[in-house]
Design a protein around this motif. Structure first.
Motif, PDB file in Angstrom:
ATOM      1  N   HIS A 138       9.495  16.609  21.765  1.00  0.00           N
ATOM      2  CA  HIS A 138       8.348  16.681  22.663  1.00  0.00           C
ATOM      3  C   HIS A 138       7.055  16.952  21.903  1.00  0.00           C
ATOM      4  O   HIS A 138       6.018  16.334  22.172  1.00  0.00           O
ATOM      5  N   LEU A 139       7.103  17.877  20.949  1.00  0.00           N
ATOM      6  CA  LEU A 139       5.916  18.207  20.162  1.00  0.00           C
ATOM      7  C   LEU A 139       5.464  17.020  19.324  1.00  0.00           C
ATOM      8  O   LEU A 139       4.272  16.691  19.271  1.00  0.00           O
ATOM      9  N   VAL A 143       1.885  14.880  19.672  1.00  0.00           N
ATOM     10  CA  VAL A 143       0.908  14.760  18.586  1.00  0.00           C
ATOM     11  C   VAL A 143       0.594  13.285  18.294  1.00  0.00           C
ATOM     12  O   VAL A 143      -0.571  12.893  18.163  1.00  0.00           O
ATOM     13  N   VAL A 144       1.627  12.464  18.188  1.00  0.00           N
ATOM     14  CA  VAL A 144       1.424  11.043  17.886  1.00  0.00           C
ATOM     15  C   VAL A 144       0.669  10.342  19.018  1.00  0.00           C
ATOM     16  O   VAL A 144      -0.269   9.576  18.780  1.00  0.00           O
ATOM     17  N   GLY A 145       1.070  10.622  20.261  1.00  0.00           N
ATOM     18  CA  GLY A 145       0.376  10.025  21.403  1.00  0.00           C
ATOM     19  C   GLY A 145      -1.083  10.436  21.455  1.00  0.00           C
ATOM     20  O   GLY A 145      -1.970   9.610  21.707  1.00  0.00           O
ATOM     21  N   GLY A 146      -1.364  11.722  21.179  1.00  0.00           N
ATOM     22  CA  GLY A 146      -2.739  12.209  21.184  1.00  0.00           C
ATOM     23  C   GLY A 146      -3.576  11.595  20.090  1.00  0.00           C
ATOM     24  O   GLY A 146      -4.753  11.254  20.297  1.00  0.00           O
ATOM     25  N   LEU A 199      -4.799  17.671  19.718  1.00  0.00           N
ATOM     26  CA  LEU A 199      -3.442  17.434  19.208  1.00  0.00           C
ATOM     27  C   LEU A 199      -2.525  18.617  19.513  1.00  0.00           C
ATOM     28  O   LEU A 199      -1.430  18.412  20.050  1.00  0.00           O
ATOM     29  N   PRO A 200      -2.934  19.850  19.210  1.00  0.00           N
ATOM     30  CA  PRO A 200      -2.065  20.965  19.631  1.00  0.00           C
ATOM     31  C   PRO A 200      -1.993  21.114  21.147  1.00  0.00           C
ATOM     32  O   PRO A 200      -0.944  21.477  21.684  1.00  0.00           O
ATOM     33  N   PHE A 201      -3.108  20.805  21.835  1.00  0.00           N
ATOM     34  CA  PHE A 201      -3.098  20.912  23.295  1.00  0.00           C
ATOM     35  C   PHE A 201      -2.073  19.957  23.892  1.00  0.00           C
ATOM     36  O   PHE A 201      -1.237  20.351  24.716  1.00  0.00           O
ATOM     37  N   ASP A 202      -2.153  18.672  23.513  1.00  0.00           N
ATOM     38  CA  ASP A 202      -1.222  17.676  24.053  1.00  0.00           C
ATOM     39  C   ASP A 202       0.224  18.045  23.731  1.00  0.00           C
ATOM     40  O   ASP A 202       1.106  17.976  24.599  1.00  0.00           O
ATOM     41  N   ALA A 203       0.453  18.412  22.467  1.00  0.00           N
ATOM     42  CA  ALA A 203       1.819  18.728  22.042  1.00  0.00           C
ATOM     43  C   ALA A 203       2.377  19.932  22.798  1.00  0.00           C
ATOM     44  O   ALA A 203       3.494  19.889  23.322  1.00  0.00           O
ATOM     45  N   VAL A 204       1.589  21.006  22.869  1.00  0.00           N
ATOM     46  CA  VAL A 204       2.066  22.240  23.509  1.00  0.00           C
ATOM     47  C   VAL A 204       2.213  22.063  25.021  1.00  0.00           C
ATOM     48  O   VAL A 204       3.212  22.496  25.617  1.00  0.00           O
ATOM     49  N   TYR A 209       5.895  21.770  29.469  1.00  0.00           N
ATOM     50  CA  TYR A 209       6.270  21.082  30.709  1.00  0.00           C
ATOM     51  C   TYR A 209       7.706  20.549  30.630  1.00  0.00           C
ATOM     52  O   TYR A 209       8.514  20.785  31.531  1.00  0.00           O
ATOM     53  N   GLU A 210       8.014  19.844  29.558  1.00  0.00           N
ATOM     54  CA  GLU A 210       9.344  19.224  29.422  1.00  0.00           C
ATOM     55  C   GLU A 210      10.442  20.285  29.341  1.00  0.00           C
ATOM     56  O   GLU A 210      11.498  20.149  29.956  1.00  0.00           O
ATOM     57  N   GLN A 211      10.188  21.354  28.580  1.00  0.00           N
ATOM     58  CA  GLN A 211      11.202  22.397  28.429  1.00  0.00           C
ATOM     59  C   GLN A 211      11.431  23.142  29.751  1.00  0.00           C
ATOM     60  O   GLN A 211      12.570  23.458  30.101  1.00  0.00           O
TER      61      GLN A 211
END
Length: 325
Positions: A138-139, A143-146, A199-204, A209-211
């Motif tokens: 998920h992380l 990061v890649v998507g962001g 990048l940290p915002f999107d990843a976190v 959410y997923e977890q």
């Protein structure tokens, strides 16, 4: 006189039988839990449909992004004006929808690209990595998507915030004057601070959410309903929004400063704000930001999951991310 013999198992045998029964039931329960976890994380065991996941992500992400941005744009404008104001400067509450049209025009492709990259990459990583490393999937996908979607998100953000702070009258006027004065580089002002924040915002945010979704489904042994998804999305958004507020303040200052270049970069901006306005200035707009992203998270993830469900019903062959065993 004949007697009918009745065989009664010994106490030890009965205890062993009972223990074996518990063990079997426990194994069945654990198997069901593993199956549910697998269905939540990686879908059914079948060939990975990259194109289906990509198209699903693009449509669902674009829809969710536009709905969330349009619904909460005034709160975003107030947050931006609070962060851009120096010292104890007052903000105006007029024109809270300034730049909405241009922002939606950029938000649609940016959100579509982000989720379009995030979903297939996440699913591929979940199928590749061990179950206990799902958070890494998920992380990484976040990061890649962001990073890829930032190519569109940064110019959109620069123009939006210049309009929100009253520097330009329209989106077309803003783009034309920024390019004329600073070149195309002007549309990417604060790019480094944007990546440092987003990048940290999107990843976190997506990881939380997923977890939470996986844990909730395992505990409830069922799919989540709309209000439950919205609640999880709101919690993930609010927590992440609060954590990244200082980075958001720096990003806003760098993006709205224009060609004046009051700040020479991320660290100079942090130093100057702390020295001239105090450390508390790095938390400017935290209230509207938490409200905005919290409500936005509930809307975004709620619309995202609903759109994915609709697409799964219409195109069942491409639905790989949320079927249940």
């Amino acid at each position: 006189m004949d007697s009918t013999s009745i065989h009664i198992p010994s106490l030890d045998k009965r205890q062993n039988c009972y223990a074996n029964s518990l063990e079997i039931n426990g194994c069945i329960s654990q198997k069901k839990q593993r199956n549910l976890f697998a269905s939540i994380t990686a879908g059914e065991d079948k060939p990975f449909d990259f194109l289906g996941a990509l198209l699903e992500g693009i449509v669902a992400g674009g829809t969710a992004g536009v709905v969330a941005e349009a619904a909460l744009y005034p709160i975003d404008t107030i947050k931006t004006r609070l962060q851009a104001a120096h010292g104890g400067g007052k903000i105006m509450l007029k024109g809270l929808y300034s730049g909405l049209g241009g922002n939606l025009a950029g938000s649609l492709p940016a959100s579509a690209i982000f989720v379009g990259v995030y979903e297939p990459l996440k699913q591929k990583l979940l199928k590749t990595l061990p179950e206990n490393l799902s958070a890494v999937a998920h992380l990484t996908a976040g990061v890649v998507g962001g990073a890829i979607s930032s190519i569109i998100r940064v110019p959109t953000e620069v123009v939006k915030q210049r309009l929100q702070t009253g520097q330009f009258a329209s989106t077309s006027n803003a783009v034309r004057l920024i390019v004329a004065k600073d070149g195309f580089r002007g549309l990417y002002a604060g790019y480094g601070s944007f990546l440092l924040r987003d990048l940290p915002f999107d990843a976190v945010q997506f990881c939380i959410y997923e977890q939470l979704m996986m844990g909730y489904k395992i505990a409830a042994q069922r799919d989540l309903k709309g209000p439950e998804i919205a609640l999880v999305g709101a919690f993930a958004g609010a927590i992440t929004g609060a954590m990244t507020t200082p980075l958001d303040v720096v990003k806003t200052r760098l993006m709205v400063q224009g060609s004046g270049h009051q700040y020479r970069g991320i660290f100079d901006c942090l130093k100057t704000i702390s020295k001239e306005e105090g450390f508390h200035a790095l938390l400017k707009g935290i209230g509207p930001r938490v409200v905005w992203i919290g409500i936005g998270g509930s809307i975004f993830f709620g619309v995202l999951e609903k759109t994915k469900q609709v697409l799964a019903q219409r195109c069942p062959k491409s639905a790989v991310s949320f079927k249940q065993n």
